[in-house]
Design an enzyme around this catalytic site. Structure first.
Site, PDB file in Angstrom:
ATOM      1  N   SER A 154       1.230 -12.452  -3.219  1.00  0.00           N
ATOM      2  CA  SER A 154       0.975 -12.288  -1.785  1.00  0.00           C
ATOM      3  C   SER A 154      -0.518 -12.381  -1.543  1.00  0.00           C
ATOM      4  O   SER A 154      -1.335 -12.214  -2.468  1.00  0.00           O
ATOM      5  CB  SER A 154       1.487 -10.917  -1.328  1.00  0.00           C
ATOM      6  OG  SER A 154       1.025 -10.593  -0.028  1.00  0.00           O
ATOM      7  N   TYR A 167       2.637  -1.858  -2.095  1.00  0.00           N
ATOM      8  CA  TYR A 167       2.887  -3.292  -2.063  1.00  0.00           C
ATOM      9  C   TYR A 167       1.686  -4.060  -2.612  1.00  0.00           C
ATOM     10  O   TYR A 167       1.830  -4.969  -3.439  1.00  0.00           O
ATOM     11  CB  TYR A 167       3.183  -3.719  -0.630  1.00  0.00           C
ATOM     12  CG  TYR A 167       3.521  -5.182  -0.451  1.00  0.00           C
ATOM     13  CD1 TYR A 167       4.798  -5.658  -0.712  1.00  0.00           C
ATOM     14  CD2 TYR A 167       2.562  -6.086   0.000  1.00  0.00           C
ATOM     15  CE1 TYR A 167       5.108  -7.001  -0.545  1.00  0.00           C
ATOM     16  CE2 TYR A 167       2.861  -7.422   0.173  1.00  0.00           C
ATOM     17  CZ  TYR A 167       4.137  -7.882  -0.099  1.00  0.00           C
ATOM     18  OH  TYR A 167       4.440  -9.205   0.067  1.00  0.00           O
TER      19      TYR A 167
END
Length: 278
Positions: A154, A167
């Site tokens: 990401s 995350y």
């Protein structure tokens, strides 16, 4: 684009979103596809997670694209379930050529307020899940002396991102794992890379809590009001973009044209990466 006829692709988190997009595109290029996803809901995750009906829809779309599809219900946090998924793939198709380690979750929380449960669910899915999938396919690719592994990281694996610390940590970890695995598996003709998307228009970001994260000043934030913020973070004049643009990057990394690319992380960020990478 390289033909993938005769190749077998394994995708975790293939029930919808980026995983579904990857599955359909790989089928269009001639690959047989095996997809797994969870059928359930983590109490820690604020949006609706995948169900078996989503896997069934992915399978139909893969078949419409001209490919064979195996679906398998599996929780990537459990290594035995991932091993069983890969074993079922080899039993059905005889080999594994491509892995898209894509399953992931996220939830909004400051580091100080992150619960043990949220930390475990996020790291166990986003990082351990990638590890479980890599470990399961590696012996098959080593035996074949070939393979392509692409893990989903990401933009949050490239920079510090507030309010989603678990995350962010998991996605940084994915890049480290990719680099280690690429060193180990290169001698067998296996490439290992990561993709780092920014804001991709999938069910993971289309819910009320996401919009409130971007616009806490509004009583009733909407998709459009959160998109106003997203557009300011991209250097290209777009907000969140369709998953197919991430899929295009994956198709490149599994193609013959990327045979000499391994151990890298490819940004798909509508220009956002200009703010942090050389």
């Amino acid at each position: 684009m390289t033909s993938l006829t005769g190749k077998v692709a394994v995708i975790t988190g293939g029930g919808r979103g980026q995983g579904r997009s990857h599955a359909v595109a790989l089928a269009r290029q001639g690959a047989s596809v095996a997809v797994c996803d969870i059928d359930g809901q983590y109490p820690t995750i604020p949006y609706d997670m995948t169900r078996d009906r989503d896997l069934a829809e992915t399978a139909e779309l893969v078949k419409e694209a001209g490919g064979e599809c195996l679906t398998f219900t599996a929780d990537v946090r459990d290594p035995r379930q991932v091993d069983d998924f890969v074993a079922a793939t080899v039993e059905r198709f005889g080999r594994v050529d491509i892995l898209s380690a894509n399953a992931g979750v996220w939830a909004f929380s400051t580091v100080a307020e992150t619960s043990d449960e949220l930390w475990r669910d996020t790291l166990d899915t986003n990082l351990s899940g990638v590890f479980h999938a890599m470990r399961a396919v590696a012996p098959h690719m080593i035996a074949q002396q070939s393979g392509r592994i692409v893990a989903t990281s990401s933009m949050c694996g490239r920079r510090g991102t507030p309010n989603i610390g678990a995350y962010t940590a998991s996605k940084w970890g994915v890049i480290g794992l990719v680099k280690a695995a690429s060193v180990e598996l290169g001698q067998y003709g296996v490439t290992v890379n990561a993709i780092c998307p920014s804001y991709v228009d999938t069910p993971m970001i289309n819910f009320d809590g996401y919009h409130r994260m971007f616009r806490p000043d509004l009583d009733e934030p909407t998709h459009e009001t959160s998109e106003q913020v997203v557009r300011t973070q991209h250097t290209l004049p777009v907000g969140s973009f369709p998953a197919r643009y991430v899929t295009d990057a994956l198709l490149y990394l599994v193609s013959d044209g990327a045979a000499m690319i391994s151990g890298t992380a490819l940004d798909v960020t509508a220009g956002m990466s200009a703010q942090w990478s050389a």
